[in-house]
Design an enzyme around this catalytic site. Structure first.
Site, PDB file in Angstrom:
ATOM      1  N   LYS A 161      42.541  34.502  24.787  1.00  0.00           N
ATOM      2  CA  LYS A 161      43.151  35.828  24.975  1.00  0.00           C
ATOM      3  C   LYS A 161      43.678  36.373  23.634  1.00  0.00           C
ATOM      4  O   LYS A 161      43.740  35.634  22.646  1.00  0.00           O
ATOM      5  CB  LYS A 161      44.253  35.701  26.025  1.00  0.00           C
ATOM      6  CG  LYS A 161      43.705  35.259  27.400  1.00  0.00           C
ATOM      7  CD  LYS A 161      44.815  35.187  28.433  1.00  0.00           C
ATOM      8  CE  LYS A 161      44.252  34.785  29.797  1.00  0.00           C
ATOM      9  NZ  LYS A 161      45.294  34.857  30.859  1.00  0.00           N
ATOM     10  N   TYR A 193      39.568  40.803  36.772  1.00  0.00           N
ATOM     11  CA  TYR A 193      40.836  40.560  37.472  1.00  0.00           C
ATOM     12  C   TYR A 193      40.910  41.312  38.800  1.00  0.00           C
ATOM     13  O   TYR A 193      41.998  41.677  39.248  1.00  0.00           O
ATOM     14  CB  TYR A 193      42.008  40.962  36.569  1.00  0.00           C
ATOM     15  CG  TYR A 193      42.279  39.976  35.451  1.00  0.00           C
ATOM     16  CD1 TYR A 193      42.541  38.631  35.715  1.00  0.00           C
ATOM     17  CD2 TYR A 193      42.301  40.389  34.115  1.00  0.00           C
ATOM     18  CE1 TYR A 193      42.797  37.718  34.694  1.00  0.00           C
ATOM     19  CE2 TYR A 193      42.554  39.481  33.085  1.00  0.00           C
ATOM     20  CZ  TYR A 193      42.808  38.150  33.386  1.00  0.00           C
ATOM     21  OH  TYR A 193      43.079  37.247  32.380  1.00  0.00           O
ATOM     22  N   PHE A 197      52.123  43.002  38.136  1.00  0.00           N
ATOM     23  CA  PHE A 197      51.939  42.786  36.700  1.00  0.00           C
ATOM     24  C   PHE A 197      50.564  43.224  36.208  1.00  0.00           C
ATOM     25  O   PHE A 197      50.233  43.049  35.040  1.00  0.00           O
ATOM     26  CB  PHE A 197      52.177  41.305  36.354  1.00  0.00           C
ATOM     27  CG  PHE A 197      51.296  40.339  37.113  1.00  0.00           C
ATOM     28  CD1 PHE A 197      50.010  40.058  36.683  1.00  0.00           C
ATOM     29  CD2 PHE A 197      51.762  39.726  38.273  1.00  0.00           C
ATOM     30  CE1 PHE A 197      49.197  39.179  37.388  1.00  0.00           C
ATOM     31  CE2 PHE A 197      50.955  38.838  38.987  1.00  0.00           C
ATOM     32  CZ  PHE A 197      49.657  38.572  38.545  1.00  0.00           C
ATOM     33  N   THR A 246      34.871  22.596  34.858  1.00  0.00           N
ATOM     34  CA  THR A 246      35.756  23.571  35.527  1.00  0.00           C
ATOM     35  C   THR A 246      36.974  22.912  36.167  1.00  0.00           C
ATOM     36  O   THR A 246      37.834  23.603  36.703  1.00  0.00           O
ATOM     37  CB  THR A 246      35.015  24.362  36.632  1.00  0.00           C
ATOM     38  OG1 THR A 246      34.539  23.445  37.618  1.00  0.00           O
ATOM     39  CG2 THR A 246      33.865  25.175  36.072  1.00  0.00           C
ATOM     40  N   ASN A 288      49.541  33.669  27.893  1.00  0.00           N
ATOM     41  CA  ASN A 288      49.169  32.265  28.066  1.00  0.00           C
ATOM     42  C   ASN A 288      47.868  31.842  27.377  1.00  0.00           C
ATOM     43  O   ASN A 288      47.212  30.890  27.791  1.00  0.00           O
ATOM     44  CB  ASN A 288      49.176  31.885  29.548  1.00  0.00           C
ATOM     45  CG  ASN A 288      48.190  32.692  30.365  1.00  0.00           C
ATOM     46  OD1 ASN A 288      47.576  33.620  29.852  1.00  0.00           O
ATOM     47  ND2 ASN A 288      48.008  32.333  31.615  1.00  0.00           N
ATOM     48  N   HIS A 344      42.068  31.632  29.255  1.00  0.00           N
ATOM     49  CA  HIS A 344      41.646  31.600  30.656  1.00  0.00           C
ATOM     50  C   HIS A 344      40.453  30.668  30.769  1.00  0.00           C
ATOM     51  O   HIS A 344      39.550  30.705  29.923  1.00  0.00           O
ATOM     52  CB  HIS A 344      41.243  32.990  31.145  1.00  0.00           C
ATOM     53  CG  HIS A 344      40.338  32.938  32.354  1.00  0.00           C
ATOM     54  ND1 HIS A 344      40.828  32.706  33.616  1.00  0.00           N
ATOM     55  CD2 HIS A 344      38.995  33.033  32.479  1.00  0.00           C
ATOM     56  CE1 HIS A 344      39.806  32.665  34.470  1.00  0.00           C
ATOM     57  NE2 HIS A 344      38.684  32.867  33.806  1.00  0.00           N
ATOM     58  N   GLU A 352      31.977  34.946  36.530  1.00  0.00           N
ATOM     59  CA  GLU A 352      32.581  35.401  35.271  1.00  0.00           C
ATOM     60  C   GLU A 352      31.574  35.376  34.111  1.00  0.00           C
ATOM     61  O   GLU A 352      31.565  36.286  33.286  1.00  0.00           O
ATOM     62  CB  GLU A 352      33.811  34.540  34.950  1.00  0.00           C
ATOM     63  CG  GLU A 352      34.945  34.798  35.936  1.00  0.00           C
ATOM     64  CD  GLU A 352      36.085  33.795  35.870  1.00  0.00           C
ATOM     65  OE1 GLU A 352      37.039  33.939  36.645  1.00  0.00           O
ATOM     66  OE2 GLU A 352      36.036  32.858  35.040  1.00  0.00           O
TER      67      GLU A 352
HETATM   68  P1  GTP Z   1      43.654  32.391  34.763  1.00  0.00           P
HETATM   69  O1  GTP Z   1      43.005  31.173  34.231  1.00  0.00           O
HETATM   70  O2  GTP Z   1      43.971  33.373  33.661  1.00  0.00           O
HETATM   71  O3  GTP Z   1      42.907  33.024  35.929  1.00  0.00           O
HETATM   72  O4  GTP Z   1      45.071  31.878  35.290  1.00  0.00           O
HETATM   73  P2  GTP Z   1      45.563  31.550  36.769  1.00  0.00           P
HETATM   74  O5  GTP Z   1      44.429  31.381  37.717  1.00  0.00           O
HETATM   75  O6  GTP Z   1      46.565  30.472  36.614  1.00  0.00           O
HETATM   76  O7  GTP Z   1      46.352  32.849  37.089  1.00  0.00           O
HETATM   77  P3  GTP Z   1      45.983  34.091  37.994  1.00  0.00           P
HETATM   78  O8  GTP Z   1      44.508  34.160  38.253  1.00  0.00           O
HETATM   79  O9  GTP Z   1      46.929  34.123  39.140  1.00  0.00           O
HETATM   80  O10 GTP Z   1      46.411  35.232  36.984  1.00  0.00           O
HETATM   81  C1  GTP Z   1      45.543  35.615  35.942  1.00  0.00           C
HETATM   82  C2  GTP Z   1      46.350  35.968  34.725  1.00  0.00           C
HETATM   83  O11 GTP Z   1      47.281  36.965  35.047  1.00  0.00           O
HETATM   84  C3  GTP Z   1      47.185  34.815  34.171  1.00  0.00           C
HETATM   85  O12 GTP Z   1      46.485  33.967  33.329  1.00  0.00           O
HETATM   86  C4  GTP Z   1      48.260  35.569  33.424  1.00  0.00           C
HETATM   87  O13 GTP Z   1      47.747  36.027  32.161  1.00  0.00           O
HETATM   88  C5  GTP Z   1      48.472  36.796  34.307  1.00  0.00           C
HETATM   89  N1  GTP Z   1      49.580  36.611  35.233  1.00  0.00           N
HETATM   90  C6  GTP Z   1      49.582  35.907  36.400  1.00  0.00           C
HETATM   91  N2  GTP Z   1      50.774  35.944  36.987  1.00  0.00           N
HETATM   92  C7  GTP Z   1      51.564  36.695  36.182  1.00  0.00           C
HETATM   93  C8  GTP Z   1      52.927  37.124  36.247  1.00  0.00           C
HETATM   94  O14 GTP Z   1      53.665  36.801  37.167  1.00  0.00           O
HETATM   95  N3  GTP Z   1      53.363  37.904  35.211  1.00  0.00           N
HETATM   96  C9  GTP Z   1      52.569  38.271  34.190  1.00  0.00           C
HETATM   97  N4  GTP Z   1      53.083  39.053  33.225  1.00  0.00           N
HETATM   98  N5  GTP Z   1      51.297  37.906  34.086  1.00  0.00           N
HETATM   99  C10 GTP Z   1      50.791  37.121  35.072  1.00  0.00           C
HETATM  100 MG    MG Z   2      42.808  32.806  38.063  1.00  0.00          MG
END
Ligand code: GTP
Ligand code: MG
Length: 138
Positions: A12, A52, A60, A84, A105, A108, A119
């Site tokens: 990222k 997304y 968010f 994976t 973070n 991804h 993806e």
């Molecule tokens: P990914 O590997 O990025 O898909 O992470 P994940 O599966 O653990 O998270 P998820 O798919 O729920 O969310 C995707 C991305 O959204 C995360 O990697 C974060 O960058 C962002 N994100 C998720 N939850 C939050 C939140 O509560 N606040 C903020 N600011 N960003 C969030």
């Molecule tokens: Mg995810």
């Protein structure tokens, strides 16, 4: 290769800004995964909306799009056994080692073979996935 899978990884914008690209690639190389595709790109709004799509109603989401467009990202495809699986693969460790906020973070990684296929199709053209043999000595 037994249990060989492909995963989509994106470093990222904060990972790029913090000069962690080499460090992250090193983790995947050291683990023995095979690089299939890689590019530095500025992600478009359309691409991120699709990537997304499951999060579009989350509070968010707007901030997430802005964050993901705040600079270039490094999109990659890596291949290897259970690549994976977050228990075995490095992304979980990368989060733990380099990141303290969920909203910044660094990386991804696809969470299943199915999401990886989706993806990879979204971020790469088929011809960008390189088919090659591995060799070390002549
Ligand atoms: P990914 O590997 O990025 O898909 O992470 P994940 O599966 O653990 O998270 P998820 O798919 O729920 O969310 C995707 C991305 O959204 C995360 O990697 C974060 O960058 C962002 N994100 C998720 N939850 C939050 C939140 O509560 N606040 C903020 N600011 N960003 C969030
Ligand atoms: Mg995810």
């Amino acid at each position: 290769m037994a249990n060989s899978e492909r995963t989509f990884i994106v470093i990222k914008p904060d990972g790029v800004q913090r000069n962690l690209v080499g460090e992250i690639i090193k983790c995947f190389e050291q683990k023995g995964f095979r690089l299939i595709a890689m590019k530095l790109i500025q992600a478009s709004e359309d691409l991120l909306k699709e990537h997304y799509i499951d999060l579009k109603h989350r509070p968010f989401f707007a901030g997430l799009e802005k964050y993901m467009q705040s600079g270039p990202v490094v999109a990659m495809v890596w291949e290897g056994p259970n690549v994976t699986n977050p228990v075995d693969s490095k992304p979980g460790t990368i989060h733990g080692d380099f990141s303290i906020q969920v909203g910044r973070n660094i990386i991804h990684g696809s969470d299943s073979v199915e999401s990886a296929e989706k993806e990879i199709g979204l971020w790469f053209q088929p011809e960008e996935l390189v088919d090659y043999k591995n060799w070390v000595y002549e």
